[in-house]
Motif scaffolding. Structure first.
Motif, short mmCIF file in Angstrom:
data_model
loop_
_atom_site.label_atom_id
_atom_site.label_comp_id
_atom_site.label_asym_id
_atom_site.label_seq_id
_atom_site.Cartn_x
_atom_site.Cartn_y
_atom_site.Cartn_z
N ILE B 36 0.90 -1.11 0.05
CA ILE B 36 0.01 -0.06 0.00
C ILE B 36 0.99 1.20 -0.03
N LEU B 38 3.94 1.39 -1.15
CA LEU B 38 4.64 1.86 -2.54
C LEU B 38 3.54 2.37 -3.53
N PHE B 39 2.40 1.47 -3.42
CA PHE B 39 1.60 2.09 -4.47
C PHE B 39 1.04 3.40 -4.19
N PHE B 41 3.13 5.85 -2.95
CA PHE B 41 4.42 6.46 -3.40
C PHE B 41 4.29 6.59 -5.05
N GLU B 42 3.97 5.59 -5.65
CA GLU B 42 4.09 5.42 -7.04
C GLU B 42 2.96 6.26 -7.67
N ILE B 43 1.74 6.69 -7.22
CA ILE B 43 0.90 7.52 -7.74
C ILE B 43 0.83 8.89 -7.44
N GLU B 47 7.86 13.21 -9.34
CA GLU B 47 8.88 12.93 -10.23
C GLU B 47 8.75 11.76 -10.97
N SER B 48 8.57 10.80 -10.24
CA SER B 48 8.29 9.46 -11.10
C SER B 48 7.12 8.74 -11.08
N GLY B 49 6.12 9.42 -10.18
CA GLY B 49 4.74 8.95 -9.98
C GLY B 49 3.87 8.89 -11.17
N PHE B 50 2.84 8.21 -11.03
CA PHE B 50 1.80 7.82 -12.10
C PHE B 50 0.80 9.02 -11.84
N ARG B 51 1.17 10.54 -11.89
CA ARG B 51 0.23 11.25 -11.65
C ARG B 51 -0.80 11.44 -12.91
N MET B 52 -1.86 11.82 -12.81
CA MET B 52 -2.95 11.89 -13.98
C MET B 52 -3.50 13.41 -14.04
#
Lengths: 197, 67
Positions: B36, B38-39, B41-43, B47-52
């Motif tokens: 959870i 890491l998820f 963090f990723e979104i 810098e490297s997150g999966f922003r939308m």
């Protein structure tokens, strides 16, 4: 006396159905993970971080099922599986939303299988798991006889389940090694295997 | 971080097979928390997150004019 014997037979039949159901779920998840790994190692499609988290979620579902076979059936173990099913659904929905309109430079999605990409498949898989658990609970219920029936009472099912569990553990170990090679001890990227450069 | 997630899950599965249930369940929940984290963090990583950004309408100050 005859009614009691018949009732015992029915309960044993339902308990065996319960274990067969769990075995099938694990079989399907193992198949999905094997397909994903085949795409990775044969076609060279490296998994993105969210894809890897989806794999972990599927392994988490298998963890609950494994405990049911190793330590006897318990609804706590079913809860473990459902927790990671929800995690799988949330991650897959987020990834699908992302892939509908990818950020520039991040258009990597991967191959489609039967016309559907893996994140969408993950949503379908998570919904199927939730539906299957709901149907199982509705039909078999939460009765004591499911907890009373030990897996060892069904030797054929237990034997297949043990093989399947070992296969799932092997998949997990291979994925761990693969993640170390791909990500090192930092962030994961889909460009190449970081430690093989 | 991803390595830690997979290591925790691998150990949980191995402990579930060979070792104690308590340790396996502890590792399982450790893996859940790490996943959870890491998820998220990723979104949310700028810098490297999966922003939308295309669905973050509040940052779009331009009013839409319909003709």
């Amino acid at each position: 006396m005859i009614d009691s014997h018949r009732s015992m037979t029915t309960q044993r039949f339902l308990a065996s159905l319960n274990y067969i159901y769990l075995l099938l779920v694990m079989f399907v998840i193992a198949g999905i993970l094997t397909t994903a790994m085949t795409l990775q190692y044969v076609k060279g499609e490296l998994p993105c971080p969210l894809c890897l988290l989806e794999r972990v979620a599927m392994l988490g579902v298998c963890f609950g099922i494994m405990l049911n076979f190793r330590r006897g059936f318990s609804y706590q173990n079913t809860g473990f599986s459902l927790l990671f099913t929800i995690v799988l659904l949330v991650i897959a929905v987020r990834q699908t939303l992302l892939d509908i309109y990818p950020r520039p430079g991040h258009e990597y999605i991967g191959s489609a299988i039967f016309g559907i990409h893996m994140p969408v498949w993950s949503i379908i898989i998570a919904l199927c798991l939730l539906t299957a658990y709901a149907i199982k609970l509705a039909i078999l219920g939460g009765d004591e006889y499911l907890r009373g029936a030990e897996p060892s009472e069904f030797p054929a099912i237990k034997k297949i389940a043990d093989i399947m569990i070992l296969y799932v553990i092997a998949i997990c170990v291979i994925n761990l090694v693969s993640v170390i090679l791909q990500c090192g001890f930092g962030e994961c990227h889909t460009f190449n295997y970081k430690l093989l450069q | 971080m991803m390595v830690a997630v997979f290591a925790a899950m691998t150990l949980a599965l191995i402990c579930g097979w060979f070792g104690s249930r308590t340790l396996a369940v502890a590792l399982f929940f450790g893996c859940l928390v790490l996943s959870i984290g890491l998820f998220l963090f990723e979104i949310y990583s700028p810098e490297s997150g999966f922003r939308m950004p295309w669905i973050q309408t509040e940052i779009d100050g331009t009013p839409q004019v319909r003709s």
